[in-house]
Motif scaffolding. Structure first.
Motif, PDB file in Angstrom:
ATOM      1  N   CYS A 128      -6.920  22.173 -10.172  1.00 28.18           N
ATOM      2  CA  CYS A 128      -8.304  22.648 -10.210  1.00 28.18           C
ATOM      3  C   CYS A 128      -8.681  23.210 -11.576  1.00 28.18           C
ATOM      4  CB  CYS A 128      -8.540  23.690  -9.124  1.00 28.18           C
ATOM      5  SG  CYS A 128      -8.511  23.008  -7.455  1.00 28.18           S
ATOM      6  N   LEU A 129      -7.702  23.673 -12.346  1.00 31.41           N
ATOM      7  CA  LEU A 129      -7.999  24.158 -13.702  1.00 31.41           C
ATOM      8  C   LEU A 129      -8.287  23.001 -14.654  1.00 31.41           C
ATOM      9  CD1 LEU A 129      -5.371  27.036 -14.024  1.00 31.41           C
ATOM     10  CD2 LEU A 129      -7.842  27.269 -13.856  1.00 31.41           C
ATOM     11  N   ASP A 130      -8.048  21.770 -14.202  1.00 36.30           N
ATOM     12  CA  ASP A 130      -8.317  20.563 -14.995  1.00 36.30           C
ATOM     13  C   ASP A 130      -9.552  19.877 -14.407  1.00 36.30           C
ATOM     14  OD1 ASP A 130      -8.384  18.192 -16.350  1.00 36.30           O
ATOM     15  OD2 ASP A 130      -6.287  17.654 -15.994  1.00 36.30           O
ATOM     16  N   THR A 131     -10.677  19.931 -15.118  1.00 36.74           N
ATOM     17  CA  THR A 131     -11.919  19.364 -14.573  1.00 36.74           C
ATOM     18  C   THR A 131     -11.813  17.863 -14.344  1.00 36.74           C
ATOM     19  OG1 THR A 131     -12.762  19.155 -16.849  1.00 36.74           O
ATOM     20  CG2 THR A 131     -13.387  21.138 -15.613  1.00 36.74           C
ATOM     21  N   ALA A 132     -10.859  17.205 -15.008  1.00 32.24           N
ATOM     22  CA  ALA A 132     -10.689  15.762 -14.799  1.00 32.24           C
ATOM     23  C   ALA A 132     -10.225  15.461 -13.372  1.00 32.24           C
ATOM     24  CB  ALA A 132      -9.680  15.199 -15.804  1.00 32.24           C
ATOM     25  N   CYS A 133      -9.650  16.463 -12.685  1.00 27.12           N
ATOM     26  CA  CYS A 133      -9.168  16.270 -11.308  1.00 27.12           C
ATOM     27  C   CYS A 133     -10.204  16.663 -10.267  1.00 27.12           C
ATOM     28  CB  CYS A 133      -7.886  17.077 -11.083  1.00 27.12           C
ATOM     29  SG  CYS A 133      -6.508  16.594 -12.140  1.00 27.12           S
ATOM     30  N   GLU A 171     -13.020  15.425  -9.392  1.00 27.29           N
ATOM     31  CA  GLU A 171     -13.589  14.334  -8.588  1.00 27.29           C
ATOM     32  C   GLU A 171     -12.739  14.081  -7.343  1.00 27.29           C
ATOM     33  OE1 GLU A 171     -14.686   9.556  -8.978  1.00 27.29           O
ATOM     34  OE2 GLU A 171     -13.959  10.678 -10.713  1.00 27.29           O
ATOM     35  N   LYS A 172     -11.393  14.174  -7.488  1.00 24.44           N
ATOM     36  CA  LYS A 172     -10.512  13.960  -6.338  1.00 24.44           C
ATOM     37  C   LYS A 172     -10.509  15.182  -5.412  1.00 24.44           C
ATOM     38  CE  LYS A 172      -9.322   9.924  -7.761  1.00 24.44           C
ATOM     39  NZ  LYS A 172      -8.008   9.639  -8.318  1.00 24.44           N
ATOM     40  N   ILE A 173     -10.527  16.376  -5.996  1.00 17.26           N
ATOM     41  CA  ILE A 173     -10.471  17.598  -5.191  1.00 17.26           C
ATOM     42  C   ILE A 173     -11.690  17.707  -4.275  1.00 17.26           C
ATOM     43  CG2 ILE A 173     -10.591  20.117  -5.304  1.00 17.26           C
ATOM     44  CD1 ILE A 173      -7.850  19.145  -5.951  1.00 17.26           C
ATOM     45  N   VAL A 174     -12.879  17.414  -4.814  1.00 23.80           N
ATOM     46  CA  VAL A 174     -14.099  17.627  -4.026  1.00 23.80           C
ATOM     47  C   VAL A 174     -14.242  16.620  -2.888  1.00 23.80           C
ATOM     48  CG1 VAL A 174     -15.297  18.646  -5.998  1.00 23.80           C
ATOM     49  CG2 VAL A 174     -15.518  16.200  -5.577  1.00 23.80           C
ATOM     50  N   ILE A 185     -11.782  29.767  -9.678  1.00 26.18           N
ATOM     51  CA  ILE A 185     -12.332  29.861 -11.041  1.00 26.18           C
ATOM     52  C   ILE A 185     -12.273  28.503 -11.720  1.00 26.18           C
ATOM     53  CG2 ILE A 185     -11.918  30.844 -13.333  1.00 26.18           C
ATOM     54  CD1 ILE A 185     -10.981  33.409 -11.918  1.00 26.18           C
ATOM     55  N   GLY A 186     -11.183  27.773 -11.511  1.00 31.88           N
ATOM     56  CA  GLY A 186     -11.057  26.439 -12.112  1.00 31.88           C
ATOM     57  C   GLY A 186     -12.127  25.486 -11.614  1.00 31.88           C
ATOM     58  N   LEU A 187     -12.400  25.487 -10.305  1.00 30.90           N
ATOM     59  CA  LEU A 187     -13.420  24.594  -9.753  1.00 30.90           C
ATOM     60  C   LEU A 187     -14.802  24.949 -10.261  1.00 30.90           C
ATOM     61  CD1 LEU A 187     -12.266  24.099  -6.057  1.00 30.90           C
ATOM     62  CD2 LEU A 187     -12.462  22.347  -7.821  1.00 30.90           C
ATOM     63  N   ASN A 188     -15.027  26.223 -10.585  1.00 33.85           N
ATOM     64  CA  ASN A 188     -16.320  26.628 -11.126  1.00 33.85           C
ATOM     65  C   ASN A 188     -16.543  26.099 -12.540  1.00 33.85           C
ATOM     66  OD1 ASN A 188     -18.103  28.331  -9.424  1.00 33.85           O
ATOM     67  ND2 ASN A 188     -16.235  29.522  -9.144  1.00 33.85           N
ATOM     68  N   GLY A 189     -15.526  25.464 -13.093  1.00 31.73           N
ATOM     69  CA  GLY A 189     -15.654  24.929 -14.442  1.00 31.73           C
ATOM     70  C   GLY A 189     -16.462  23.648 -14.532  1.00 31.73           C
ATOM     71  N   SER A 190     -16.850  23.084 -13.386  1.00 37.45           N
ATOM     72  CA  SER A 190     -17.673  21.864 -13.414  1.00 37.45           C
ATOM     73  C   SER A 190     -18.792  21.977 -12.394  1.00 37.45           C
ATOM     74  CB  SER A 190     -16.812  20.626 -13.094  1.00 37.45           C
ATOM     75  OG  SER A 190     -16.448  20.614 -11.724  1.00 37.45           O
ATOM     76  N   LEU A 191     -19.849  21.225 -12.613  1.00 35.46           N
ATOM     77  CA  LEU A 191     -20.993  21.236 -11.708  1.00 35.46           C
ATOM     78  C   LEU A 191     -20.579  20.745 -10.326  1.00 35.46           C
ATOM     79  CD1 LEU A 191     -24.017  21.537 -11.143  1.00 35.46           C
ATOM     80  CD2 LEU A 191     -24.359  19.249 -12.072  1.00 35.46           C
ATOM     81  N   ASP A 201     -18.779  28.785 -20.006  1.00 33.90           N
ATOM     82  CA  ASP A 201     -19.210  27.555 -19.327  1.00 33.90           C
ATOM     83  C   ASP A 201     -20.516  27.778 -18.576  1.00 33.90           C
ATOM     84  OD1 ASP A 201     -16.961  26.328 -20.258  1.00 33.90           O
ATOM     85  OD2 ASP A 201     -15.794  26.588 -18.421  1.00 33.90           O
ATOM     86  N   ALA A 202     -20.627  28.963 -17.906  1.00 35.60           N
ATOM     87  CA  ALA A 202     -21.852  29.261 -17.154  1.00 35.60           C
ATOM     88  C   ALA A 202     -23.046  29.352 -18.098  1.00 35.60           C
ATOM     89  CB  ALA A 202     -21.683  30.568 -16.379  1.00 35.60           C
ATOM     90  N   LEU A 203     -22.856  29.976 -19.260  1.00 34.87           N
ATOM     91  CA  LEU A 203     -23.944  30.075 -20.234  1.00 34.87           C
ATOM     92  C   LEU A 203     -24.332  28.698 -20.757  1.00 34.87           C
ATOM     93  CD1 LEU A 203     -25.857  31.658 -22.046  1.00 34.87           C
ATOM     94  CD2 LEU A 203     -23.968  32.003 -23.663  1.00 34.87           C
TER      95      LEU A 203
END
Length: 690
Positions: free
Chosen positions: A253-258, A260-263, A319-325, A658-660
């Motif tokens: 989850c700390l890797d935004t490239a993953c 798509e699979k997590i969600v 926190i990791g998942l919050n790194g992407s929309l 990231d939020a900003l």
């Protein structure tokens, strides 16, 4: 010139050498001896200095241990079925050899479990391709229905993958890691063995370790589908495996490239089962959870786990998942805000509370939504047919009318330009001829001209109708554009406020990080200052104890003469540093240079007093170390705690950045929408005039 080998090192070298003996009973005795020594400090130190001497022979025995176990079982069966006589004797000999080989392999495996925790041995194992060899041994036994030693294989792999080198080695071939994942999640699981209820428990640690690397995460996440991740998520329901699975999922989850699979999984719903204090939450609050999540929690039961490691990994996952929309939308869809709210009420750990604050701040930040662009249709300008004045002659009037027809043909749409040019050039030659005199070809041309002019008329009628409709809808369109402009202005105001709030949060986070780093610096300085005396005492103790070992060897007469001379000089220097009696130091070389049997009472007195003085100084520094140990541990704990706070603060600052960034992008998009809406309002009047 090579340094002399001590008697103990020679003993260890010979013991490891016997692992390669041709006789199975010798291998077994050696392997069991190594296992007994594998927790001995002196032997561990020897293996640290000579990692290959230990790793290579142990690995050879360990990788065939599972197969040797099967051979032992077969040999035992042969003996039980053999009749008395020479054949039975041969079978018994074969059985004994097989059993000795089996026990040697099992002991080697267990010894490697202990020794693979030594970094130097781990590096040597990796250079010997141990990750692949151990995995292949595990897989061979697995495919043949044997898993009696699987737990030892798993422990070795867990130790090897603690470091980056081992992690990289296991990721070289996708198939190895995929097999380990499959073995870990496959049911039914191997039976409990050697006190381990879950023999493959340590494979969870292996998966968590390799997910530290991008290549490991890529393999675990899978190129296609989410089956592997879903299988790991299913193990969250088992307390014994939960911590390791949360570590692996945290790294994913700390890797935004993953993401798509997590969600695409129900991971957060499964996490809520041990994060959401269902019974303590108000009924109205529970109702804020999505129906499917609420039903799952009611069915399986949910409460906040007491495992701090699990909660720490869980907050990092969020926190990791919050790194992407897509990650934030996923969390919102599973009711994450309510879960975090209820969790925060019950949480007592300050570091986890800080992480929950970061997660909640990111969850409440404005989402980036697509802008609604105003669609403005371009009106077309209708052209009027040119009128001609009266002519004095019929011929000239007809000629002018033919020109008008030809001009009208040029305005037709949907026809090739060269076709319209051909018809226009022949209008005069066809319409200018009296009807009775026209050829059939001319009639055909006139018919085609009529068809084209009919399409022109239809186009004009359509434009007139569109213009009339446009005028009729003018008030509605004007109101719509004005409303769109007002809505865009309100959206800009909202998103500007979100950007300002995100800016404020980032400033706070940056301040917290700065304060945390300063606190860490202070704690480290306090540790360095406070530990200085103990570090010095530790160095003295090592020096005194080494001197006692040397003194004992000279005293017993086991040290070579050349080495003894240097050692006596070193002892004399140490004695001067410690203010030993000068007479004792003067008499010491003579007393120790004699054979033990030849020493007199005075010699024994000198030796005894020197030995007593050394012991006294060892006891003194030992007392200093023991007295200072509690405070030393407190200082170390402060540094650890301060570092944890700094790590959490760094994660929070990153999340705020990231939020900003998202908030500013959303604000910019809203401003573009507002600009387009204002332009549409301004263009309304000119568009209506067209």
């Amino acid at each position: 010139m090579a340094e002399p080998v001590s008697e103990q090192d020679q003993e260890f070298s010979e013991l490891l050498g016997f692992l390669q003996d041709q006789k199975p009973e010798v291998q077994r005795a050696a392997a069991e001896g190594v296992l007994d020594h594998s927790e001995n400090r002196a032997f561990v130190e020897y293996c640290r200095r000579h990692p290959r001497a230990a790793a290579r022979p142990l690995l050879r025995l360990a990788e065939r241990a599972e197969a040797d176990a099967q051979a032992g079982e077969v040999a035992e069966k042969v003996v039980s079925q053999s009749a008395a006589g020479s054949e039975n004797q041969k079978a018994r000999l074969a059985r004994d050899n097989a059993l000795n080989t089996m026990e040697a392999g099992a002991a080697a495996l267990k010894a490697l479990v202990n020794l693979s925790a030594i970094p130097q041995v781990t590096e040597e194992l990796v250079s010997l391709n141990a990750p692949k060899r151990i995995t292949e041994a595990l897989r061979s036994g697995w495919l043949e229905g044997r898993a009696g030693l699987a737990h030892w294989h798993a422990m070795i792999l867990a130790n090897i993958t603690i470091g980056k080198v081992g992690q990289q080695a296991l990721c070289v071939e996708d198939g190895m890691l995929r097999f380990l994942m499959a073995a870990y999640v496959t049911k039914p699981r191997p039976k409990a063995r050697d006190g381990y209820n879950d023999p493959l428990f340590c494979l969870g640690k292996v998966l968590g370790n390799v997910c530290v690397l991008p290549e490991g995460r890529k393999i675990v996440a899978g190129e296609q589908g989410t089956g592997s991740i879903s299988a790991l998520i299913a193990d969250l329901s088992e307390r014994g495996r939960r911590a390791d699975m949360m570590n692996a999922l945290r790294n994913l989850c700390l890797d935004t490239a993953c993401h798509e699979k997590i969600v695409s999984t129900d991971m957060f719903a499964r996490m809520a089962c041990f994060l959401y204090p269902f019974e303590k939450a108000e009924v109205g609050r529970r109702a804020e959870l999505p129906e499917a999540v609420r039903a799952l929690l009611e069915t399986e039961g949910s409460t906040l786990t007491g495992d701090v490691a699990v909660r720490t990994a869980a907050v990092a996952t969020i926190i990791g998942l919050n790194g992407s929309l897509e990650g934030r939308e996923y969390l919102r869809g599973f009711g994450c805000q309510e879960v975090l709210r209820a969790w925060t009420v019950e949480e007592t750990d300050s570091f986890i509370l800080a992480g929950l604050g970061v997660g909640l701040a990111a969850m409440t930040a404005a989402m980036k939504r697509p802008a609604a662009a105003a669609a403005v249709a371009d009106s077309k300008v209708s052209k009027k047919a040119k009128a001609t004045g009266g002519s004095s002659s019929v011929a000239s009037a007809i000629a002018q009318q033919c020109k008008d027809v030809a001009a009208s043909l040029k305005t037709a749409e949907g026809y090739p330009s060269h076709v319209l040019a051909m018809l226009g050039d022949n209008v005069q030659h066809c319409l200018g001829v009296v009807k009775e005199e026209r050829h059939s070809f001319q009639e055909q041309v006139i018919a085609m001209v009529g068809e084209v002019l009919g399409s022109v008329q239809n186009g004009i009628d359509g434009k007139i109708q569109a213009a009339e409709t446009k005028v009729g809808e003018a008030d509605s369109e004007k109101a719509n554009r004005a409303a769109a402009a007002e809505g865009a202005a309100a959206l800009v105001e909202t998103r500007t406020a979100s950007s300002e709030a995100a800016t404020t949060e980032l400033a706070l986070a940056a301040g917290e990080l700065k304060a945390a780093l300063e606190a860490l610096k202070v704690a480290e300085q306090e540790q360095k200052t406070g530990d200085a005396e103990l570090v010095a005492a530790g160095a003295k103790k090592e020096r005194y104890e080494a001197a006692m070992v040397t003194f004992s060897q000279i005293k017993e007469g086991t040290m070579e003469a050349k080495a003894s001379a240097k050692a006596l000089a070193d002892l004399g220097k140490l004695g001067k540093d410690l203010a030993f009696d000068t007479a004792l130091l003067t008499s010491l070389p003579a007393a120790l240079s004699k054979e033990p049997a030849a020493r007199g009472n005075f010699d024994q007195l000198v030796i005894t007093q020197i030995e007593s003085e050394l012991q006294k100084h060892v006891a003194t520094v030992t007392g200093i170390l023991e007295a200072g140990a509690p405070e030393r541990e407190v200082r170390a704990a402060k540094v650890t705690a301060a570092k944890s706070v700094a790590d959490v603060a760094a994660v929070r600052e990153t999340a705020c950045k990231d939020a900003l960034k998202d908030a500013q992008a959303a604000q910019k998009e809203a401003e573009k929408t507002q600009t387009a809406a204002i332009k549409a309002v301004k263009l309304f009047g000119s568009e209506m005039k067209q």
